[in-house]
Scaffold this motif. Structure first.
Motif, PDB file in Angstrom:
ATOM      1  N   MET A   1     -21.849  -0.495  -7.859  1.00  0.00           N
ATOM      2  CA  MET A   1     -20.881   0.225  -7.074  1.00  0.00           C
ATOM      3  C   MET A   1     -19.990  -0.794  -6.360  1.00  0.00           C
ATOM      4  O   MET A   1     -20.465  -1.660  -5.645  1.00  0.00           O
ATOM      5  N   GLY A   2     -18.673  -0.674  -6.591  1.00  0.00           N
ATOM      6  CA  GLY A   2     -17.730  -1.630  -6.035  1.00  0.00           C
ATOM      7  C   GLY A   2     -17.328  -1.272  -4.621  1.00  0.00           C
ATOM      8  O   GLY A   2     -17.637  -0.210  -4.096  1.00  0.00           O
ATOM      9  N   ARG A   3     -16.628  -2.191  -4.024  1.00  0.00           N
ATOM     10  CA  ARG A   3     -16.131  -1.976  -2.665  1.00  0.00           C
ATOM     11  C   ARG A   3     -14.902  -1.084  -2.708  1.00  0.00           C
ATOM     12  O   ARG A   3     -14.117  -1.123  -3.641  1.00  0.00           O
ATOM     13  N   HIS A   4     -14.722  -0.321  -1.658  1.00  0.00           N
ATOM     14  CA  HIS A   4     -13.563   0.558  -1.547  1.00  0.00           C
ATOM     15  C   HIS A   4     -12.314  -0.269  -1.238  1.00  0.00           C
ATOM     16  O   HIS A   4     -12.333  -1.138  -0.380  1.00  0.00           O
ATOM     17  N   VAL A   5     -11.235   0.011  -1.955  1.00  0.00           N
ATOM     18  CA  VAL A   5      -9.978  -0.700  -1.750  1.00  0.00           C
ATOM     19  C   VAL A   5      -9.064   0.186  -0.920  1.00  0.00           C
ATOM     20  O   VAL A   5      -8.877   1.365  -1.216  1.00  0.00           O
ATOM     21  N   LYS A   6      -8.490  -0.364   0.115  1.00  0.00           N
ATOM     22  CA  LYS A   6      -7.603   0.384   1.006  1.00  0.00           C
ATOM     23  C   LYS A   6      -6.312   0.736   0.264  1.00  0.00           C
ATOM     24  O   LYS A   6      -5.655  -0.127  -0.302  1.00  0.00           O
ATOM     25  N   GLN A   7      -5.960   1.998   0.260  1.00  0.00           N
ATOM     26  CA  GLN A   7      -4.720   2.471  -0.340  1.00  0.00           C
ATOM     27  C   GLN A   7      -3.767   2.900   0.769  1.00  0.00           C
ATOM     28  O   GLN A   7      -4.173   3.593   1.693  1.00  0.00           O
ATOM     29  N   LEU A   8      -2.524   2.484   0.683  1.00  0.00           N
ATOM     30  CA  LEU A   8      -1.529   2.889   1.662  1.00  0.00           C
ATOM     31  C   LEU A   8      -1.015   4.284   1.328  1.00  0.00           C
ATOM     32  O   LEU A   8      -0.856   4.632   0.172  1.00  0.00           O
ATOM     33  N   ILE A   9      -0.751   5.062   2.349  1.00  0.00           N
ATOM     34  CA  ILE A   9      -0.263   6.428   2.150  1.00  0.00           C
ATOM     35  C   ILE A   9       1.261   6.475   2.227  1.00  0.00           C
ATOM     36  O   ILE A   9       1.916   7.131   1.424  1.00  0.00           O
ATOM     37  N   ASN A  10       1.836   5.772   3.172  1.00  0.00           N
ATOM     38  CA  ASN A  10       3.270   5.886   3.440  1.00  0.00           C
ATOM     39  C   ASN A  10       4.131   4.862   2.710  1.00  0.00           C
ATOM     40  O   ASN A  10       5.358   4.970   2.746  1.00  0.00           O
ATOM     41  N   TYR A  11       3.528   3.860   2.093  1.00  0.00           N
ATOM     42  CA  TYR A  11       4.301   2.811   1.438  1.00  0.00           C
ATOM     43  C   TYR A  11       3.724   2.516   0.068  1.00  0.00           C
ATOM     44  O   TYR A  11       2.510   2.542  -0.138  1.00  0.00           O
TER      45      TYR A  11
END
Length: 169
Positions: A1-11
């Protein structure tokens, strides 16, 4: 299980890249950080993927920084082909495009690339290829939007009339 990658919402990625490309301070900062990594012993070939440029460009940054200091990292104005129309003409074109093409004598309710091309040729005496018309429109703040066609076949009354006309022949 990999690490969660932060996804931008507004950009989006292209939005962030545009911020970097449009601000000289950010570009200089990124170049400085790449040079810092070089001074810490990181190979330039490892840095090329991280910075999205070639290893040779990173080495050029380092050489310019070494010889000219921080000023060597700033982008210099580039010469290029002179514009065919002036900034005043571009502003006048922008104002014309805000109105309907019918006011300029065209038989259309919306501006299209070929209409703008014809307008520039007739009014300003300058010929542009169609692809450059879209680039020109983008530079003055307009974007291309695909027109939605009107199909008379969808109107049942007109469709019946067309069928009747075909049967007469």
């Amino acid at each position: 299980m990999g690490r969660h990658v932060k996804q931008l919402i507004n950009y989006t990625t292209s939005d962030v890249k545009a911020f970097i490309d449009n601000e000289d301070k950010y570009k200089v900062g990124i170049k400085l950080y790449a040079i810092l990594q070089l001074t810490k012993g990181k190979p330039s070939r490892e840095l090329e993927e991280l910075y999205g440029t070639s290893f040779k460009q990173i080495l050029n940054w380092a050489a310019r920084f070494d010889s000219q200091g921080i000023e060597g990292l700033r982008d210099k104005p580039r010469s290029g082909r002179p514009a065919r129309i002036t900034s005043e003409q571009l502003e006048a074109l922008r104002l014309v495009l805000l109105d309907s093409p019918e006011k300029q004598g065209y038989n259309s309710g919306t501006w299209s690339g070929p209409l703008v091309q014809d307008f520039i040729k007739n009014q300003l005496g300058v010929e542009y290829k169609l692809a450059n018309i879209y680039n020109l429109l983008h530079s003055i703040g307009f974007s291309y939007q695909r027109a939605k066609g009107v199909y008379p076949e969808r109107d049942e009354n007109k469709r019946a009339q067309v069928k009747a006309d075909i049967k007469k022949v």
